[in-house]
Motif scaffolding. Structure first.
Motif, short mmCIF file in Angstrom:
data_model
loop_
_atom_site.label_atom_id
_atom_site.label_comp_id
_atom_site.label_asym_id
_atom_site.label_seq_id
_atom_site.Cartn_x
_atom_site.Cartn_y
_atom_site.Cartn_z
N PRO A 174 69.36 45.02 -9.56
CA PRO A 174 69.73 44.44 -8.26
C PRO A 174 70.17 45.50 -7.25
N VAL A 175 70.76 46.61 -7.70
CA VAL A 175 71.13 47.67 -6.76
C VAL A 175 69.89 48.24 -6.10
N VAL A 177 66.99 46.72 -5.65
CA VAL A 177 66.40 45.71 -4.75
C VAL A 177 67.20 45.60 -3.47
N LEU A 178 68.53 45.61 -3.57
CA LEU A 178 69.36 45.51 -2.38
C LEU A 178 69.20 46.74 -1.49
N THR A 179 69.05 47.89 -2.09
CA THR A 179 68.83 49.10 -1.29
C THR A 179 67.52 49.03 -0.53
N GLY A 181 66.13 46.42 0.60
CA GLY A 181 66.31 45.53 1.75
C GLY A 181 67.27 46.07 2.79
N LEU A 182 68.17 46.98 2.38
CA LEU A 182 69.15 47.54 3.31
C LEU A 182 68.53 48.54 4.27
N SER A 223 65.79 55.97 -0.79
CA SER A 223 65.01 55.50 -1.94
C SER A 223 65.11 56.48 -3.11
N LEU A 283 77.95 54.50 -2.18
CA LEU A 283 77.36 53.81 -3.32
C LEU A 283 77.69 54.51 -4.63
#
Length: 296
Positions: A174-175, A177-179, A181-182, A223, A283
């Motif tokens: 999830p980290v 995936v959230l990155t 989208g961020l 990324s 992070l």
């Protein structure tokens, strides 16, 4: 009557006794023994003038007197990266550059100076190979391959944690995936607000985003950086340092390729680096620690 010849005396293994001064006499009043029996292990048979244990060639006030111990440089870099000065400097740099871009301030002269230097280098070298390298480095900051690399890093980190029996093995996915989208949430609104034209000077078309900050730089730095943050928690120290160095080189290469190819101003790239450093530093300290190994 002549006496019979006597055999020659064999040389004595011991040196002759001398009463006078000898050139080998030492200033510290220690005798200088001779012979093989004394030369073997002589560093342990007698005390040295300067005891070996008392020598300190790497004095704190004179760094570099001796070569640094292996890993010391990396330890210093690790401590520097963890310093709270890192996000402070990144934030000040980001605010300063953003203010100058919005106000068309004198700092933008740095952009024009870099652009002139790049144009001069293009004309002097006239190297299609360097141009292809610049385009290739810039492409590393595109959504593909940067986002797939981010998601793959999260997936591999989760798989390695699960394989090692870690109880909380799933957070890297999830980290990642959230990155992913961020990144557009941080870059796209800023591009619309600042609406800065690119180095080629073409005016923005209606509905077109500006060039500030650099989306490719932010995409590459975040990324690859987040992927390394996740993977480094499942590897050894040396592998983690190598991964961090590779991510830093990729981010630097993407920025250099963008400037070389006239895709972005230099300050567009610098601002994105500052933004990415803020996210990565935060992070790295907010990522949940891997849980204990599952006893089952």
């Amino acid at each position: 009557m002549d006496s019979e010849p006597q055999p020659l005396a064999e040389p004595s293994a011991e040196p002759p006794f001398e009463t006078g001064p000898h050139p080998d006499d030492r200033e510290d009043n220690q005798a200088a023994p001779h012979g093989a029996v004394h030369t073997e292990g002589r560093s342990t048979d007698r005390p040295t003038h300067t005891p070996r244990g008392a020598r300190n060639g790497d004095h704190p006030s004179r760094p570099g007197a001796l070569p640094p111990a292996p890993g010391r440089l990396f330890d210093v870099l690790d401590r520097a990266a963890a310093s709270p000065l890192v996000p402070l400097v990144a934030a000040v740099l980001l605010v300063l550059v953003s203010w100058q871009v919005a106000a068309d301030g004198p700092l933008l002269g740095l952009d024009r100076w870099v652009e002139h230097g790049v144009a001069t280098a293009h004309h002097a070298l006239h190297s299609p190979f360097l141009n292809r390298v610049g385009h290739g480095l810039a492409d590393l900051g595109s959504t593909v391959p940067a986002i797939p690399a981010l998601l793959a890093g999260g997936g591999i980190a989760a798989w390695r944690s699960r394989r090692a029996g870690v109880a909380r093995w799933w957070p890297p996915m999830p980290v990642a995936v959230l990155t992913a989208g961020l990144i557009p949430l941080l870059v796209v609104p800023a591009k619309a607000v600042f609406a800065r034209p690119g180095p080629l000077g073409d005016p923005l078309l209606p509905g077109q985003w500006g060039w500030y900050p650099s989306g490719h730089t932010a995409t590459a730095t975040l990324s690859y950086g987040v992927a390394v943050l996740l993977l480094a928690r499942t590897t050894g120290v040396r592998v983690a340092r190598g991964l961090r160095a590779a991510a830093a080189l990729l981010a630097a290469g993407v920025g250099a390729g963008l400037v070389w190819s006239d895709f972005h101003w230099a300050l567009d790239v610098v601002a994105s680096w500052g933004l990415a450093v803020l996210v990565l530093w935060t992070l790295a300290r907010r990522l949940p620690r891997p849980g204990p190994v599952d006893p089952a």
